[in-house]
Motif scaffolding. Sequence first.
Motif, PDB file in Angstrom:
ATOM      1  N   ALA A  90       0.828  -1.220   0.000  1.00 27.82           N
ATOM      2  CA  ALA A  90       0.000   0.000   0.000  1.00 27.82           C
ATOM      3  C   ALA A  90       0.859   1.266   0.000  1.00 27.82           C
ATOM      4  CB  ALA A  90      -0.920  -0.006   1.220  1.00 27.82           C
ATOM      5  N   GLY A  91       2.154   1.116   0.228  1.00 27.48           N
ATOM      6  CA  GLY A  91       3.043   2.285   0.162  1.00 27.48           C
ATOM      7  C   GLY A  91       3.680   2.693   1.473  1.00 27.48           C
ATOM      8  N   ALA A  92       3.451   1.909   2.531  1.00 30.03           N
ATOM      9  CA  ALA A  92       4.077   2.256   3.818  1.00 30.03           C
ATOM     10  C   ALA A  92       5.532   1.790   3.819  1.00 30.03           C
ATOM     11  CB  ALA A  92       3.326   1.588   4.965  1.00 30.03           C
ATOM     12  N   GLU A  93       6.398   2.611   4.376  1.00 31.84           N
ATOM     13  CA  GLU A  93       7.809   2.224   4.483  1.00 31.84           C
ATOM     14  C   GLU A  93       8.247   2.080   5.938  1.00 31.84           C
ATOM     15  OE1 GLU A  93      10.370   4.551   1.553  1.00 31.84           O
ATOM     16  OE2 GLU A  93       8.410   5.535   1.440  1.00 31.84           O
ATOM     17  N   TYR A  94       7.447   2.589   6.828  1.00 25.78           N
ATOM     18  CA  TYR A  94       7.740   2.535   8.262  1.00 25.78           C
ATOM     19  C   TYR A  94       6.527   1.906   8.949  1.00 25.78           C
ATOM     20  CZ  TYR A  94      11.201   6.210   7.255  1.00 25.78           C
ATOM     21  OH  TYR A  94      12.250   6.933   6.754  1.00 25.78           O
ATOM     22  N   HIS A 121      11.039  -7.295   5.373  1.00 26.53           N
ATOM     23  CA  HIS A 121      10.451  -6.657   4.185  1.00 26.53           C
ATOM     24  C   HIS A 121      11.149  -5.343   3.843  1.00 26.53           C
ATOM     25  CE1 HIS A 121       7.204  -9.559   4.905  1.00 26.53           C
ATOM     26  NE2 HIS A 121       6.968  -9.423   3.612  1.00 26.53           N
ATOM     27  N   ASP A 122      12.348  -5.160   4.411  1.00 26.14           N
ATOM     28  CA  ASP A 122      13.138  -3.938   4.152  1.00 26.14           C
ATOM     29  C   ASP A 122      12.374  -2.668   4.481  1.00 26.14           C
ATOM     30  OD1 ASP A 122      15.459  -5.182   3.295  1.00 26.14           O
ATOM     31  OD2 ASP A 122      14.554  -5.551   1.321  1.00 26.14           O
ATOM     32  N   MET A 123      11.578  -2.759   5.521  1.00 29.07           N
ATOM     33  CA  MET A 123      10.886  -1.560   5.999  1.00 29.07           C
ATOM     34  C   MET A 123      11.503  -1.186   7.349  1.00 29.07           C
ATOM     35  SD  MET A 123       7.194  -3.065   5.072  1.00 29.07           S
ATOM     36  CE  MET A 123       6.090  -1.720   5.440  1.00 29.07           C
ATOM     37  N   VAL A 124      11.050  -0.062   7.876  1.00 31.60           N
ATOM     38  CA  VAL A 124      11.673   0.438   9.109  1.00 31.60           C
ATOM     39  C   VAL A 124      10.697   0.322  10.281  1.00 31.60           C
ATOM     40  CG1 VAL A 124      12.705   2.468  10.205  1.00 31.60           C
ATOM     41  CG2 VAL A 124      13.050   2.068   7.754  1.00 31.60           C
ATOM     42  N   PRO A 125      11.052  -0.479  11.292  1.00 39.37           N
ATOM     43  CA  PRO A 125      10.185  -0.523  12.475  1.00 39.37           C
ATOM     44  C   PRO A 125      10.457   0.662  13.393  1.00 39.37           C
ATOM     45  CG  PRO A 125      12.029  -2.034  12.771  1.00 39.37           C
ATOM     46  CD  PRO A 125      12.214  -1.384  11.415  1.00 39.37           C
ATOM     47  N   ILE A 126       9.396   1.284  13.882  1.00 38.36           N
ATOM     48  CA  ILE A 126       9.536   2.327  14.912  1.00 38.36           C
ATOM     49  C   ILE A 126       9.046   1.674  16.193  1.00 38.36           C
ATOM     50  CG2 ILE A 126       8.814   4.638  15.647  1.00 38.36           C
ATOM     51  CD1 ILE A 126       8.193   5.198  12.639  1.00 38.36           C
TER      52      ILE A 126
END
Length: 267
Positions: A90-94, A121-126
């Motif tokens: 859907a376009g989320a990166e974080y 998934h090469d995204m960034v967890p906060i």
Amino acid sequence: MIRKPKKLIVANWKMNVTKEEEAEGLFLSIKNVVNKLEYTKVVCCPPHMYVNQVARHVDHRNYRVGGQDAYPEESGSRTGETSVLMMKNAGAEYIILGHSERRHLETKSDVARKVTAVLEHDMVPIICVGEEQRDRNWKKALTQQLKDVFNRVPKKNPENIIIAYEPIWAISGEKKNPATSTEYMEALDVIKKELKKIFKTSTAVDKIRFLYGGSLDDKNIEEFLKNAEVDGFLVGRVSHDPRILMTMFRLVEDHMQREMFPIKEEE
Ligand code: PGA
């Protein structure tokens, strides 16, 4: 020390936006300003169902979209869940994870599984951590939260990890009750010491970014900018007010400008 020049402002819209047009309008209302910020990067985290709508408008590295949670498995019989993969598509990166408003719905290992899936998934967890009270056990509570996550997560790519210190007593209460910059620094010290033990090296910990969150607004952000070692902010209840957000951006930009180019006193 690794140079981390841009401050990150994460706008957690929570459940405060309830219509597609409202979500889109809010994102677009600050887009031109955000795209021109020099020292600030902004991540908007709308409710799941507006992520895609909002992410369609992303066209600059300064302004990105994140999610407020996600389910670790990619797909399957999980009624009502939204997977990390779906958020990515859907376009989320974080993805904000372990937020105190969600922790009662999840186990410790759920948070760790979500962090692992987001990193895979090469995204960034906060990853949100924070004690319930500043009582005599607060340091233990904080380090236990870190152990619960990081003892279960592969220790790769620390540059993709963000930790938000959000003391629960400071979050979204009726009255604003932010931590002081001193309280934040005390917590940061506890967090970094524990992470060094877990990661077994300080090089990895130097790459992790640290945010403060809890009752932040345009009146108190400067206190952290001036007195704390902070890579950015997680903003909650005022994050859907463009006027307050823009003031916060300006304060960050002015502060960073002064840091980069201090004005020399005339001799
Ligand atoms: P608040 O929330 O700014 O409304 O205190 C912060 C958060 O929940 O991330």
